[in-house]
Each structure stands twice: as structure tokens, then as C-alpha cells.
Design a protein around this motif. Structure first.
Motif, PDB file in Angstrom:
ATOM      1  N   SER A 187     -32.609 -11.161  -6.272  1.00  0.00           N
ATOM      2  CA  SER A 187     -32.899  -9.724  -6.255  1.00  0.00           C
ATOM      3  C   SER A 187     -31.860  -9.026  -5.398  1.00  0.00           C
ATOM      4  O   SER A 187     -31.143  -9.668  -4.631  1.00  0.00           O
ATOM      5  CB  SER A 187     -34.284  -9.482  -5.657  1.00  0.00           C
ATOM      6  N   GLU A 188     -31.811  -7.735  -5.546  1.00  0.00           N
ATOM      7  CA  GLU A 188     -30.851  -6.974  -4.761  1.00  0.00           C
ATOM      8  C   GLU A 188     -31.096  -7.158  -3.266  1.00  0.00           C
ATOM      9  O   GLU A 188     -30.145  -7.320  -2.486  1.00  0.00           O
ATOM     10  CB  GLU A 188     -30.930  -5.489  -5.128  1.00  0.00           C
ATOM     11  N   SER A 189     -32.348  -7.203  -2.886  1.00  0.00           N
ATOM     12  CA  SER A 189     -32.627  -7.310  -1.446  1.00  0.00           C
ATOM     13  C   SER A 189     -32.251  -8.701  -0.921  1.00  0.00           C
ATOM     14  O   SER A 189     -31.799  -8.842   0.210  1.00  0.00           O
ATOM     15  CB  SER A 189     -34.097  -7.005  -1.163  1.00  0.00           C
ATOM     16  N   GLU A 190     -32.431  -9.739  -1.778  1.00  0.00           N
ATOM     17  CA  GLU A 190     -32.001 -11.082  -1.371  1.00  0.00           C
ATOM     18  C   GLU A 190     -30.491 -11.114  -1.152  1.00  0.00           C
ATOM     19  O   GLU A 190     -29.991 -11.724  -0.208  1.00  0.00           O
ATOM     20  CB  GLU A 190     -32.383 -12.114  -2.441  1.00  0.00           C
ATOM     21  N   LEU A 191     -29.778 -10.461  -2.063  1.00  0.00           N
ATOM     22  CA  LEU A 191     -28.319 -10.456  -1.947  1.00  0.00           C
ATOM     23  C   LEU A 191     -27.870  -9.636  -0.741  1.00  0.00           C
ATOM     24  O   LEU A 191     -26.883  -9.981  -0.088  1.00  0.00           O
ATOM     25  CB  LEU A 191     -27.696  -9.901  -3.230  1.00  0.00           C
ATOM     26  N   ARG A 192     -28.607  -8.600  -0.436  1.00  0.00           N
ATOM     27  CA  ARG A 192     -28.247  -7.796   0.739  1.00  0.00           C
ATOM     28  C   ARG A 192     -28.335  -8.607   2.019  1.00  0.00           C
ATOM     29  O   ARG A 192     -27.621  -8.332   2.987  1.00  0.00           O
ATOM     30  CB  ARG A 192     -29.149  -6.558   0.825  1.00  0.00           C
ATOM     31  N   ARG A 199     -22.817  -3.545  -2.500  1.00  0.00           N
ATOM     32  CA  ARG A 199     -22.243  -4.419  -3.524  1.00  0.00           C
ATOM     33  C   ARG A 199     -23.290  -5.328  -4.155  1.00  0.00           C
ATOM     34  O   ARG A 199     -23.061  -5.904  -5.219  1.00  0.00           O
ATOM     35  CB  ARG A 199     -21.153  -5.284  -2.912  1.00  0.00           C
ATOM     36  N   ALA A 200     -24.438  -5.462  -3.499  1.00  0.00           N
ATOM     37  CA  ALA A 200     -25.500  -6.340  -3.996  1.00  0.00           C
ATOM     38  C   ALA A 200     -25.894  -5.954  -5.418  1.00  0.00           C
ATOM     39  O   ALA A 200     -26.036  -6.810  -6.289  1.00  0.00           O
ATOM     40  CB  ALA A 200     -26.706  -6.282  -3.064  1.00  0.00           C
ATOM     41  N   ARG A 201     -26.056  -4.674  -5.634  1.00  0.00           N
ATOM     42  CA  ARG A 201     -26.463  -4.215  -6.962  1.00  0.00           C
ATOM     43  C   ARG A 201     -25.388  -4.562  -8.003  1.00  0.00           C
ATOM     44  O   ARG A 201     -25.693  -5.038  -9.096  1.00  0.00           O
ATOM     45  CB  ARG A 201     -26.719  -2.706  -6.931  1.00  0.00           C
ATOM     46  N   ASN A 202     -24.133  -4.298  -7.658  1.00  0.00           N
ATOM     47  CA  ASN A 202     -23.035  -4.606  -8.581  1.00  0.00           C
ATOM     48  C   ASN A 202     -22.985  -6.094  -8.917  1.00  0.00           C
ATOM     49  O   ASN A 202     -22.827  -6.472 -10.082  1.00  0.00           O
ATOM     50  CB  ASN A 202     -21.696  -4.181  -7.966  1.00  0.00           C
ATOM     51  N   LEU A 203     -23.131  -6.923  -7.906  1.00  0.00           N
ATOM     52  CA  LEU A 203     -23.069  -8.365  -8.143  1.00  0.00           C
ATOM     53  C   LEU A 203     -24.238  -8.818  -9.005  1.00  0.00           C
ATOM     54  O   LEU A 203     -24.068  -9.607  -9.942  1.00  0.00           O
ATOM     55  CB  LEU A 203     -23.066  -9.122  -6.808  1.00  0.00           C
ATOM     56  N   LEU A 204     -25.418  -8.313  -8.707  1.00  0.00           N
ATOM     57  CA  LEU A 204     -26.603  -8.704  -9.466  1.00  0.00           C
ATOM     58  C   LEU A 204     -26.472  -8.301 -10.932  1.00  0.00           C
ATOM     59  O   LEU A 204     -26.740  -9.097 -11.836  1.00  0.00           O
ATOM     60  CB  LEU A 204     -27.847  -8.055  -8.845  1.00  0.00           C
ATOM     61  N   GLU A 205     -26.049  -7.071 -11.175  1.00  0.00           N
ATOM     62  CA  GLU A 205     -25.927  -6.590 -12.553  1.00  0.00           C
ATOM     63  C   GLU A 205     -24.847  -7.363 -13.313  1.00  0.00           C
ATOM     64  O   GLU A 205     -25.013  -7.684 -14.502  1.00  0.00           O
ATOM     65  CB  GLU A 205     -25.611  -5.093 -12.572  1.00  0.00           C
ATOM     66  N   THR A 206     -23.753  -7.668 -12.629  1.00  0.00           N
ATOM     67  CA  THR A 206     -22.693  -8.438 -13.282  1.00  0.00           C
ATOM     68  C   THR A 206     -23.146  -9.868 -13.556  1.00  0.00           C
ATOM     69  O   THR A 206     -22.857 -10.431 -14.617  1.00  0.00           O
ATOM     70  CB  THR A 206     -21.428  -8.437 -12.411  1.00  0.00           C
ATOM     71  N   ALA A 207     -23.889 -10.439 -12.635  1.00  0.00           N
ATOM     72  CA  ALA A 207     -24.425 -11.793 -12.845  1.00  0.00           C
ATOM     73  C   ALA A 207     -25.309 -11.819 -14.090  1.00  0.00           C
ATOM     74  O   ALA A 207     -25.252 -12.762 -14.888  1.00  0.00           O
ATOM     75  CB  ALA A 207     -25.212 -12.245 -11.618  1.00  0.00           C
ATOM     76  N   LYS A 208     -26.099 -10.769 -14.279  1.00  0.00           N
ATOM     77  CA  LYS A 208     -26.957 -10.705 -15.462  1.00  0.00           C
ATOM     78  C   LYS A 208     -26.131 -10.606 -16.739  1.00  0.00           C
ATOM     79  O   LYS A 208     -26.443 -11.245 -17.743  1.00  0.00           O
ATOM     80  CB  LYS A 208     -27.911  -9.504 -15.350  1.00  0.00           C
ATOM     81  N   LEU A 209     -25.090  -9.794 -16.691  1.00  0.00           N
ATOM     82  CA  LEU A 209     -24.220  -9.654 -17.870  1.00  0.00           C
ATOM     83  C   LEU A 209     -23.593 -10.987 -18.252  1.00  0.00           C
ATOM     84  O   LEU A 209     -23.516 -11.354 -19.421  1.00  0.00           O
ATOM     85  CB  LEU A 209     -23.108  -8.631 -17.585  1.00  0.00           C
ATOM     86  N   VAL A 210     -23.126 -11.721 -17.230  1.00  0.00           N
ATOM     87  CA  VAL A 210     -22.446 -12.988 -17.495  1.00  0.00           C
ATOM     88  C   VAL A 210     -23.449 -14.053 -17.921  1.00  0.00           C
ATOM     89  O   VAL A 210     -23.220 -14.799 -18.879  1.00  0.00           O
ATOM     90  CB  VAL A 210     -21.651 -13.437 -16.251  1.00  0.00           C
TER      91      VAL A 210
END
Length: 323
Positions: A187-192, A199-210
DNA sequence: CTCCAGGGATGAT
DNA sequence: ATCATCCATGGA
């Protein structure tokens, strides 16, 4: 644990790992510990020879203390050598990762002859642009935006420790970079918690795309530079600079010329001295034309030279970079 | 074109 | 102890 040695002339391991292209290798004894894909690796440069230990089963088919000469010696810097016949030996995995087949002599000879470039070329002898796994590279450079090298290292380490797979190498514990699927399930909060901030949101969304396959990183190898840049830029958090970094460090597009503040400073001071109104577009256009087919290498040399000799920060011991 | 949020370490006061 | 600086992207 098997040992292997590879002849690696014209290769400065420490400088390569400290040049701001890769962020997870850590100093260990006389060498460095890190991962290459899922393999835990220890590497140490002794004279002209690269000594390696690797965990991951790939090593066993070779005898101990085997010395490989002329490992892969393809023609151009852009040829991958990724189409191996037999399962790749540990030596080939390492030699491919560190791009020991890049013809450094030719590449350096192709650089323009000017004062700044000459200084950088002399300073960065043996610095190679390595071949990083695509997802790992993309994810790391999304995390890199607005961050200094030291901080990027901390983020990479936190992500690995929290979500990566634990590996052993020579009694040392290290972690592989988490897959896109693994990060897509966070989750975004885990990544934060890993220090990513916005950047957490960007990484999470890109991870989903990939992870979903909507962004198929491997298939993009077939695209032209322009198409590849467009695809990469569709991921959130990926603009021109990050896209060019991924192209250069993971897709072997060695003409890609990432322009960050360091390089921008160099370009303005050395190539546009006392000129006003120089836009970013002008710098990019100039770089693409002036530095030529190996522009990415030229950029990396100028970047590293500027960072190590520039008046900004770290005049301190260079070993300090490795925590 | 310009302005500016954004997070966390590091350097300066 | 506070304050300023480093940094790329994306949206206003």
C-alpha cells in the motif's frame, strides 16, 4: 561456496558502483555485496581480475577457480549477448551485468575532444554503464526523483529489506529487489515507511502497471528510442530524466542523455558559458548532437567527474559513500 | 512560459 | 535547535 575469476581489464568496479547508476551494492571486506537479479553476489577486483562468489545454483556446473578469458567480446556496445546457448554461468551473468564486453577504448575515443570531456575521460577510466534488470532500474529511478544518491541508497535498502527475498552470500545477509507483483500488493502507506514520500504513490501505480502486464517492460526492448521513451513516460513519476536513465541503464540505449542538475550545471558552465536564455530543450538538443552515438557514456563520465570534483558537498573520503 | 508542492538528510547559522 | 539546501515530476 565456489569462487570464480574473470579477466576484467579496463574495469573500475568501485567507481562503477559509486557513479550514481546503481544504488544497492555495499562495501564488504575488499569487495562489494549485492544482487544481480535473484542471485546474491560478492565481487572483488584484484588487479585485472574480477573475483566473484555467487549464490543461486548457477555456479555448480563449473569447476572451482575457473578463469575465464575473453568472456563475452561482442562487437558493439549495444549488442546484448543475452542470447546464450547453454544456461548462463555465473561468470557470464556477472560479465553481462557489468558490461565487460563494452568496448571502452572505442567509446572513449568517440567522445568529443574538448576540455571538459577530456578531463572526465581521464578521471573516469574504467567506468562502465552496467546492464540492470528493467523493473529494478525503473522502480529505483522513480524513487530517485528529487533525491540525492545517499538517500536513494537508503530507499533501495528499505524496499529490499521489507519486501525483497532474503539471500545469503558468504555469511552475509542481503535482499533481492522486490518484484513488481510484490510491490503491487503493498500500500502507499507501507511504501511511505521506506522513506519514499510522495514517490510512494508513483511506485505503487507503476508496480501495478508492470505486474498486470499492461506495461510489458521486456517487450519494449524492440521499440525505437523515441517509442521506448514514450512508453516509459506513461508511468507516473517518470518524466524525461528518469526515462532516459532507465533507457541508458536497463535498455542499453547508450545514446540516451539524462539531464539532471549536475549535468545541467556542466553543460551551462562548459558549453554555454556566458550565454543567457539557454532553455532545457536547447541543452537536450545540443547534447544529442554534440556527444554522439555514445552520448550516454559521455554523460555518465561528465556526471561522475562533476560530482567527485565539484565544489558541492562530499570532498570527504569516497569510501564514505558506501555507508 | 512561471510557480510550487513534495520528504528526508545534510549543511549552515 | 531551527533554518536553508538539495533534487524531478506534474499540475495550476
Amino acid at each position: 561456496m565456489d569462487l570464480m575469476r574473470i579477466e576484467a581489464p579496463d574495469f573500475d568496479l568501485a567507481m562503477t558502483l559509486n557513479s550514481g547508476q546503481v544504488f544497492h551494492w555495499e562495501k564488504y571486506g575488499a569487495g562489494f555485496c549485492g544482487t544481480i537479479g535473484e542471485h546474491a553476489v560478492y565481487v572483488e577486483k584484484r588487479g585485472e581480475v574480477l573475483q566473484i562468489k555467487m549464490e543461486g545454483g548457477v555456479l555448480r556446473r563449473h569447476g572451482q577457480h575457473q578463469i575465464l578469458q575473453n568472456v563475452p567480446r561482442p562487437t558493439t556496445a549495444a549488442t546484448a549477448g543475452s542470447r546464450e546457448l547453454a544456461p548462463p554461468s555465473a561468470a557470464r551473468v556477472v560479465a553481462h551485468y557489468f558490461a565487460l564486453d563494452h568496448p571502452l577504448e572505442e567509446i572513449c575515443a568517440s567522445f568529443p575532444r574538448d576540455q571538459a570531456m577530456n578531463a572526465a575521460r581521464d578521471f573516469c577510466r574504467g567506468l562502465r554503464i552496467i546492464r540492470q534488470p528493467k523493473w529494478e532500474c525503473l522502480a529505483t529511478f522513480i524513487c530517485s526523483s528529487m533525491k540525492q544518491v545517499k538517500h536513494i541508497r537508503q530507499i533501495s535498502r528499505a524496499l529490499r529489506q521489507r519486501f525483497g527475498e532474503k539471500k545469503q552470500i558468504g555469511g552475509n545477509e542481503i535482499f533481492s529487489f522486490p518484484s513488481s507483483g510484490r510491490l503491487a500488493r503493498t500500500s502507499e502507506s507501507e511504501l511511505r515507511k521506506c522513506g519514499l514520500g510522495y514517490r510512494a504513490r508513483n511506485l505503487l501505480e507503476t508496480a501495478k502497471l508492470v505486474a498486470s502486464g499492461e506495461a510489458d517492460l521486456d517487450s519494449w526492448s524492440a521499440l525505437s528510442d523515441r517509442q521506448l521513451r514514450e512508453q516509459l513516460s506513461e508511468s507516473p513519476g517518470v518524466g524525461m530524466k528518469v526515462a532516459n536513465c532507465v533507457m541508458l541503464f536497463a535498455y542499453e540505449r547508450i545514446a540516451a542523455f539524462p539531464i539532471d542538475v549536475w549535468i545541467e550545471r556542466v553543460l551551462r558552465e562548459k558549453y554555454f558559458a556566458r550565454r543567457r536564455k539557454v532553455t532545457g530543450q536547447m541543452l537536450a538538443d545540443f547534447a544529442a548532437n554534440y556527444f554522439g552515438a555514445h552520448g550516454g557514456y559521455a554523460q555518465q563520465y561528465l556526471f561522475h567527474h562533476a560530482r567527485m570534483t565539484g565544489k558541492r558537498k562530499s570532498q570527504s573520503h569516497s569510501i564514505d559513500q558506501f555507508h
